[in-house]
Design a protein around this motif. Sequence first.
Motif, mmCIF file in Angstrom:
data_model
loop_
_atom_site.group_PDB
_atom_site.id
_atom_site.type_symbol
_atom_site.label_atom_id
_atom_site.label_comp_id
_atom_site.label_asym_id
_atom_site.label_seq_id
_atom_site.Cartn_x
_atom_site.Cartn_y
_atom_site.Cartn_z
ATOM 1 N N PHE A 449 -7.725 -4.783 7.395
ATOM 2 C CA PHE A 449 -7.734 -3.357 7.739
ATOM 3 C C PHE A 449 -7.043 -2.542 6.661
ATOM 4 N N PHE A 450 -5.871 -2.985 6.218
ATOM 5 C CA PHE A 450 -5.147 -2.266 5.178
ATOM 6 C C PHE A 450 -5.906 -2.309 3.859
ATOM 7 N N GLU A 451 -6.558 -3.418 3.569
ATOM 8 C CA GLU A 451 -7.343 -3.505 2.339
ATOM 9 C C GLU A 451 -8.557 -2.598 2.393
ATOM 10 N N ALA A 452 -9.181 -2.476 3.587
ATOM 11 C CA ALA A 452 -10.331 -1.583 3.725
ATOM 12 C C ALA A 452 -9.951 -0.140 3.401
ATOM 13 N N TRP A 453 -8.722 0.234 3.725
ATOM 14 C CA TRP A 453 -8.237 1.585 3.454
ATOM 15 C C TRP A 453 -7.562 1.706 2.087
ATOM 16 N N GLY A 454 -7.518 0.647 1.345
ATOM 17 C CA GLY A 454 -6.909 0.710 0.018
ATOM 18 C C GLY A 454 -5.407 0.850 0.048
ATOM 19 N N ILE A 455 -4.772 0.416 1.142
ATOM 20 C CA ILE A 455 -3.315 0.448 1.250
ATOM 21 C C ILE A 455 -2.810 -0.935 0.845
ATOM 22 N N GLN A 456 -2.319 -1.043 -0.360
ATOM 23 C CA GLN A 456 -1.927 -2.338 -0.893
ATOM 24 C C GLN A 456 -0.567 -2.766 -0.332
ATOM 25 N N VAL A 457 -0.515 -4.005 0.160
ATOM 26 C CA VAL A 457 0.742 -4.566 0.651
ATOM 27 C C VAL A 457 1.111 -5.766 -0.210
ATOM 28 N N SER A 458 2.380 -6.093 -0.209
ATOM 29 C CA SER A 458 2.874 -7.129 -1.112
ATOM 30 C C SER A 458 2.552 -8.527 -0.580
ATOM 31 N N THR A 459 2.536 -9.481 -1.493
ATOM 32 C CA THR A 459 2.285 -10.873 -1.104
ATOM 33 C C THR A 459 3.425 -11.432 -0.264
ATOM 34 N N VAL A 460 4.632 -10.898 -0.448
ATOM 35 C CA VAL A 460 5.755 -11.331 0.383
ATOM 36 C C VAL A 460 5.457 -11.004 1.845
ATOM 37 N N SER A 461 4.958 -9.797 2.095
ATOM 38 C CA SER A 461 4.643 -9.392 3.461
ATOM 39 C C SER A 461 3.437 -10.145 4.008
ATOM 40 N N THR A 462 2.401 -10.301 3.189
ATOM 41 C CA THR A 462 1.206 -10.991 3.681
ATOM 42 C C THR A 462 1.510 -12.440 4.029
ATOM 43 N N SER A 463 2.355 -13.079 3.240
ATOM 44 C CA SER A 463 2.727 -14.461 3.543
ATOM 45 C C SER A 463 3.495 -14.540 4.855
ATOM 46 N N LYS A 464 4.391 -13.583 5.060
ATOM 47 C CA LYS A 464 5.193 -13.563 6.286
ATOM 48 C C LYS A 464 4.311 -13.377 7.519
ATOM 49 N N ILE A 465 3.385 -12.426 7.460
ATOM 50 C CA ILE A 465 2.553 -12.108 8.620
ATOM 51 C C ILE A 465 1.491 -13.176 8.849
ATOM 52 N N SER A 466 0.873 -13.693 7.781
ATOM 53 C CA SER A 466 -0.195 -14.682 7.940
ATOM 54 C C SER A 466 0.318 -15.976 8.548
ATOM 55 N N SER A 467 1.614 -16.253 8.377
ATOM 56 C CA SER A 467 2.181 -17.468 8.955
ATOM 57 C C SER A 467 2.471 -17.318 10.447
ATOM 58 N N LYS A 468 2.431 -16.081 10.951
ATOM 59 C CA LYS A 468 2.772 -15.829 12.348
ATOM 60 C C LYS A 468 1.571 -15.453 13.210
ATOM 61 N N TYR A 469 0.553 -14.819 12.618
ATOM 62 C CA TYR A 469 -0.534 -14.264 13.419
ATOM 63 C C TYR A 469 -1.891 -14.626 12.834
ATOM 64 N N PRO A 470 -2.914 -14.738 13.687
ATOM 65 C CA PRO A 470 -4.273 -14.990 13.187
ATOM 66 C C PRO A 470 -4.827 -13.764 12.477
ATOM 67 N N LEU A 471 -5.773 -13.975 11.619
ATOM 68 C CA LEU A 471 -6.359 -12.874 10.859
ATOM 69 C C LEU A 471 -7.257 -12.019 11.754
ATOM 70 N N LEU A 472 -7.310 -10.754 11.469
ATOM 71 C CA LEU A 472 -8.169 -9.806 12.180
ATOM 72 C C LEU A 472 -9.608 -10.304 12.210
ATOM 73 N N THR A 473 -10.273 -10.150 13.334
ATOM 74 C CA THR A 473 -11.646 -10.645 13.473
ATOM 75 C C THR A 473 -12.670 -9.537 13.689
ATOM 76 N N LYS A 474 -12.222 -8.264 13.761
ATOM 77 C CA LYS A 474 -13.158 -7.151 13.960
ATOM 78 C C LYS A 474 -12.923 -6.060 12.917
ATOM 79 N N LYS A 475 -13.982 -5.366 12.584
ATOM 80 C CA LYS A 475 -13.910 -4.301 11.586
ATOM 81 C C LYS A 475 -13.456 -2.999 12.258
ATOM 82 N N ILE A 476 -12.186 -2.965 12.635
ATOM 83 C CA ILE A 476 -11.695 -1.795 13.368
ATOM 84 C C ILE A 476 -11.658 -0.555 12.482
ATOM 85 N N TRP A 477 -11.758 -0.721 11.166
ATOM 86 C CA TRP A 477 -11.755 0.440 10.268
ATOM 87 C C TRP A 477 -13.054 1.244 10.347
#
Length: 635
Positions: A449-477
Amino acid sequence: MLLVLMGFISCKEYGYKFEDGYNKPGEVVAGGLPLDTMMLQIDRSMYSRARIFPGMVEPSEPRVKNAKVILDLNFSSSNSRLLRINVAPEPQFSIGYYAPAGELIKIIVPAGINGLSAQIGGHTDDLTGKEPLQRDARITNAKQLFPGVNYIRNLYGGTVYIRADIAIEQPVELLITGAVVAPDFILGKTNDAEWIAQVKASTVPWLELRSSRVIFLIPRDFLIKNFNSSKPLVNPTALMKEWNAKFELDFNGWMGLSDNSTDIRDRSPQSAWREVLDIQPSVGYGHNGFPVVATMDSEWFNSVVSLEQLQNGANWGTYHEFGHNCQMPSIWSWEVLGETTNNLFNYKVAKRNGANFSIQHGDDWVAPGLAYAAGPTGSKNFDGDAAINDPFKRMIPFLQIFEKYGYDAMTYLYTEARHTSRFATTTQDKKDFVYERFSEYAKVDLLPFFEAWGIQVSTVSTSKISSKYPLLTKKIWTYNPMTKAGGDEAYVPLKITASSEELSGEGAVNGRANAMIDGNNATFWHSQWAGTPLGKMPYTLVLDLGSATPIKGLYFVTRNSANQIPKDVEVYSSNTKTDASWVKVGTKQFQKLAATKIDYIFPAVTTARYYKIVILNNHSNTADAALAELNIIKP
């Protein structure tokens, strides 16, 4: 005596011959009158200016003598520093009196009560340097109060306020002399019909509409015209109940603040928000602050007193400016959101009231915004792209989160922001904070979702979140917050690219890189074999998992043809896909087996978003390469 003598000696040391100009206690000035203590002495020097603004009180209006004012000053200090918002309500208390221009007001403070001050005038904007002036630059006056008798005068007159530096546990009783009663409306205390009669009988130029959450300072003459209009204000109780609810539920409440919170960081301000109408705001048509200042015209006035407008969401300006007060630029509202995140409160009001804001503000900005989000990812820049450089368009991703996951996502964001251990020092910190908090609230990794909007987030954050939650499965954007449609299309995060692919000659699928991730062993990718330039070893395939994901290996399915089977393959991993970020995972040698699944188990579980596969050669020593499938092996 020793101290007095020392002071005298120290003054003499400078060798000056003239006397100190300080008026000593009990000394009289020219005319023989005590300085600023003669209640009947009126300073008329600014009458001509005061008549222009803020207006005059008629001489016939009764001046009060020793009128009792009882104030509850036992407030909690929920200030902007604790709440981490731009501006919080200050401990400024209305007392229902107005000081006539140039007339002295006496205020008696009980013994032992300190930390109070009096302010005459609600129009605190300083217009110094502004041209042309429609009123004098400074028309308020403030003075510290001490136990005993205090005097204060404002040459322009104005509403009388008491301000407190500290909370006082017991109610404080003040005595006021020289002021006139202002026909204020106080929710829960004032009768509607009696109030209208009081306003009509009064000559006080300004009055307040008061509730516990918000107070408006408005001109009486505008209200008199309103009483004679086709839609007069006849039910101020209903009006102020609705205003009170807006600030209680849609501002304080939406930010996660409550009166009884045990944590002072989550306690709603005990003072009221304020808005004043002014003939000339210091900035623009209106501006935020304490108080919010709006232009004294029919549009702003009607936005305050019209219950119909209030219930149907046509009060954009007021919500807009108070929204500025509530922004959190030190934690998460980064620079380009300056005129965006304040407007989110407008939509919260609309949600609760069932109002349709597209009626007032249109939806012509929504379609271009959604088109931007639907475009290819990779090079988008939410902060700089011209296609999204609009405060309304930048609201869309926030509204999509609220509509899809619940408006309490904002409450969670604000509450976490108040409790976080440190302020954000960079724009990247703020983007990461929003990404992490919204993902936590939704319990899903919102990276696509953030990538679809061009809002870049850091790899530190993506690693933290991806280890806790499943990836988005719908194109809510793709969700349209105005039409309430879209956003349910399935999102398949897996993507793959190839340094060479055959784009012609074998149908719509075969030859393309995407054929490797379609789950069909009968389709295949092939390096370019027709046209120019022809494919040339080595070939590079890049598999994008959508977020940093732990895997223990990759599997390959060879094409049902022995001539293009890869032989020696290298595998690399990365979270950013930049040249310097690739880390070699290992190598794999394929057997010459057509239409066969080949597993490559890594030396250790690897967590990354991108995996690069480099095909060095094939078993036939030709320039061709092909694969039917390529995908991950989960731990």
